[in-house]
Each structure stands twice: as C-alpha cells, then as structure tokens.
Design a protein around this motif. Structure first.
Motif, mmCIF file in Angstrom:
data_model
loop_
_atom_site.group_PDB
_atom_site.id
_atom_site.type_symbol
_atom_site.label_atom_id
_atom_site.label_comp_id
_atom_site.label_asym_id
_atom_site.label_seq_id
_atom_site.Cartn_x
_atom_site.Cartn_y
_atom_site.Cartn_z
ATOM 1 N N UNK A 37 0.826 -1.204 0.000
ATOM 2 C CA UNK A 37 0.000 0.000 0.000
ATOM 3 C C UNK A 37 0.863 1.259 0.000
ATOM 4 N N UNK A 38 2.067 1.138 0.538
ATOM 5 C CA UNK A 38 3.066 2.215 0.494
ATOM 6 C C UNK A 38 4.405 1.559 0.221
ATOM 7 N N UNK A 39 5.312 2.286 -0.407
ATOM 8 C CA UNK A 39 6.624 1.713 -0.703
ATOM 9 C C UNK A 39 7.381 1.435 0.589
ATOM 10 N N UNK A 40 8.354 0.535 0.497
ATOM 11 C CA UNK A 40 9.196 0.239 1.656
ATOM 12 C C UNK A 40 9.923 1.489 2.122
ATOM 13 N N UNK A 41 10.310 2.346 1.187
ATOM 14 C CA UNK A 41 10.957 3.605 1.560
ATOM 15 C C UNK A 41 10.026 4.479 2.391
ATOM 16 N N UNK A 42 8.754 4.576 1.964
ATOM 17 C CA UNK A 42 7.794 5.411 2.689
ATOM 18 C C UNK A 42 7.516 4.849 4.077
ATOM 19 N N UNK A 78 5.453 1.743 22.346
ATOM 20 C CA UNK A 78 6.122 0.951 21.317
ATOM 21 C C UNK A 78 5.161 -0.056 20.701
ATOM 22 N N UNK A 79 4.364 -0.724 21.546
ATOM 23 C CA UNK A 79 3.407 -1.702 21.035
ATOM 24 C C UNK A 79 2.335 -1.033 20.172
ATOM 25 N N UNK A 80 1.877 0.143 20.592
ATOM 26 C CA UNK A 80 0.860 0.848 19.807
ATOM 27 C C UNK A 80 1.401 1.260 18.439
ATOM 28 N N UNK A 81 2.631 1.767 18.411
ATOM 29 C CA UNK A 81 3.227 2.166 17.136
ATOM 30 C C UNK A 81 3.434 0.937 16.255
ATOM 31 N N UNK A 82 3.929 -0.151 16.839
ATOM 32 C CA UNK A 82 4.129 -1.380 16.065
ATOM 33 C C UNK A 82 2.807 -1.919 15.540
ATOM 34 N N UNK A 83 1.773 -1.922 16.381
ATOM 35 C CA UNK A 83 0.447 -2.377 15.943
ATOM 36 C C UNK A 83 -0.048 -1.541 14.769
ATOM 37 N N UNK A 84 0.134 -0.248 14.860
ATOM 38 C CA UNK A 84 -0.320 0.666 13.809
ATOM 39 C C UNK A 84 0.405 0.381 12.488
ATOM 40 N N UNK A 85 1.717 0.252 12.554
ATOM 41 C CA UNK A 85 2.502 -0.005 11.340
ATOM 42 C C UNK A 85 2.145 -1.362 10.747
ATOM 43 N N UNK A 86 2.050 -2.386 11.591
ATOM 44 C CA UNK A 86 1.762 -3.722 11.083
ATOM 45 C C UNK A 86 0.329 -3.839 10.556
ATOM 46 N N UNK A 121 -1.160 -1.430 9.019
ATOM 47 C CA UNK A 121 -1.072 -0.818 7.701
ATOM 48 C C UNK A 121 -0.410 -1.716 6.683
ATOM 49 N N UNK A 122 0.472 -2.601 7.142
ATOM 50 C CA UNK A 122 1.174 -3.504 6.233
ATOM 51 C C UNK A 122 0.424 -4.812 6.004
ATOM 52 N N UNK A 123 -0.625 -5.045 6.765
ATOM 53 C CA UNK A 123 -1.353 -6.305 6.649
ATOM 54 C C UNK A 123 -2.094 -6.384 5.316
ATOM 55 N N UNK A 124 -1.881 -7.451 4.536
ATOM 56 C CA UNK A 124 -2.611 -7.568 3.249
ATOM 57 C C UNK A 124 -4.117 -7.565 3.433
ATOM 58 N N UNK A 125 -4.589 -8.115 4.557
ATOM 59 C CA UNK A 125 -6.038 -8.172 4.791
ATOM 60 C C UNK A 125 -6.598 -6.804 5.148
ATOM 61 N N UNK A 126 -5.720 -5.854 5.475
ATOM 62 C CA UNK A 126 -6.189 -4.523 5.869
ATOM 63 C C UNK A 126 -6.251 -3.540 4.718
ATOM 64 N N UNK A 127 -5.882 -3.975 3.509
ATOM 65 C CA UNK A 127 -5.901 -3.067 2.376
ATOM 66 C C UNK A 127 -7.323 -2.883 1.895
ATOM 67 N N UNK A 128 -7.771 -1.621 1.877
ATOM 68 C CA UNK A 128 -9.145 -1.337 1.441
ATOM 69 C C UNK A 128 -9.270 -1.507 -0.054
ATOM 70 N N UNK A 129 -10.388 -2.035 -0.491
ATOM 71 C CA UNK A 129 -10.640 -2.197 -1.915
ATOM 72 C C UNK A 129 -11.196 -0.906 -2.478
ATOM 73 N N UNK A 130 -10.668 -0.522 -3.646
ATOM 74 C CA UNK A 130 -11.097 0.719 -4.275
ATOM 75 C C UNK A 130 -12.303 0.552 -5.139
#
Length: 197
Positions: free
Chosen positions: A145-150, A178-186, A188-197
């Motif tokens: 959903x976002x590049x690895x750089x982003x 730390x856990x909240x930030x990690x949860x948020x990032x993960x 966003x990276x979860x394939x199941x969390x990608x919204x369909x357009x």
C-alpha cells in the motif's frame, strides 16, 4: 564499550548544558565544572566539545545497531521482526530522550567527517529496515500500500519526533507506546487490511 565514571559524568554534564543553553553558548569550563572533573581529565577522553556532541548520539545509534544485528540474527517471521525492531527503537530512544533531543537540535554543528560517520550508521539501520519491509512486500507477507521507503520514513519520522512530545512518567509507558506504534505499522502492512477501491 562501557564508559568510565569520568566519561559518564562529562557526557551527562554536556547533555544537560547543551539542552538548557545550547551547544555554542556552553563552554568547556562549564562542562568540566558541572562534571566535577579537571580540563585535563576531559581532554584525556574528549578532544573538544565536538567530540562530546558526537558521542552523545554515537552511543545511542551504536546501541540500536547492535540490537538490530541481534534481532535480525534471531530470525523469525517478518511481522515479528518488524515489531521487535520498532519496540527496541522506541524503548532505546525514550530511555535517552535528552540525548536524542540535543542531537536533533545541535547535529548541524558537527564537523563534516563525524557527521558523515553518524549518517552512515543511521543509513545502515534505515536500509536494513527498508529491506525487511521490501522482502515482506515481495513475498506477499506485507501489503504494498506504500513503498518500503515510505514505510521506513514514517517509522523513523515517529521515532525521531519522540523527544518533542513523549513525557516520561506519563500515562503511557515506553513499552505501551512501542506496542501501539508497532500495531499501527503492522496493521497498515497487513494484506487483509488493504481497502478495496
């Protein structure tokens, strides 16, 4: 490498003085007086104020790089590795908020060579983190959903801003944050969390 008591007192004094009155306004005499050591003792360990400023951040990034190497060597699924890295970054940074704040504000005062050395250390961490995200995206573990750089810029942007707003002793502990930030990032990276357009 462990610091001697004198080195520790000098660094603590430098952090305190640089934080309250700035690098340029702080004299070597003030640092040695605050540390209760002689100038000769300071110059035995540090050639100048520049060396003190360098060492303030070098200690933090060196610790973080050592932890990075250990976490990567331990292996594990990509999500767990990303979580461990984020937790460590947040915990080590919040443990040295004053040092991180001083360096962020005063880093431009360093001469070119030591500044380049610190940037190279920081770049090594960023590249390792980015590569881990990119590998997870390539094999489908993480969403693209976002590049690895982003993703890397977002994570380190949050970590680098911790000295500006995190309050030790407040309602959120470093580990909770730390856990909240990690949860948020993960999330966003979860394939199941990608919204369909």
């Amino acid at each position: 490498m462990a610091l001697s008591p004198v080195q520790g007192r000098l660094l603590d004094a430098a952090v305190s003085l640089f934080a309250t009155q700035g690098f340029d306004a702080t004299s070597v005499q003030e640092i040695v007086a605050r540390a209760a050591v002689t100038k000769g003792a300071m110059y035995h360990y540090f050639r100048s104020k520049d060396d003190l400023l360098y060492e303030i951040y070098h200690r933090l990034i060196s610790e973080q790089l050592a932890h990075l190497d250990g976490i990567l060597a331990a292996g594990g699924v990509p999500g767990d590795v990303i979580r461990a890295l984020i937790v460590d970054l947040v915990e080590t940074t919040t443990a040295r908020l004053a040092e991180a704040a001083v360096f962020a504000r005063e880093m431009h005062k360093l001469p070119t060579e030591p500044m380049a050395a610190l940037r190279a250390q920081r770049r090594r961490y960023h590249e390792a983190f980015r590569d881990l995200v990119a590998r997870g995206q390539a094999d489908g573990t993480f969403a693209a959903v976002a590049s690895a750089d982003t993703v890397t810029l977002v994570v380190f942007g949050v970590v680098n801003q911790l000295p500006q707003w995190y309050q030790p002793g407040g309602p959120t502990s470093p580990r909770q944050l730390a856990d909240e930030i990690a949860d948020f990032v993960l999330a966003g990276l979860s394939p199941s969390g990608v919204a369909e357009g």
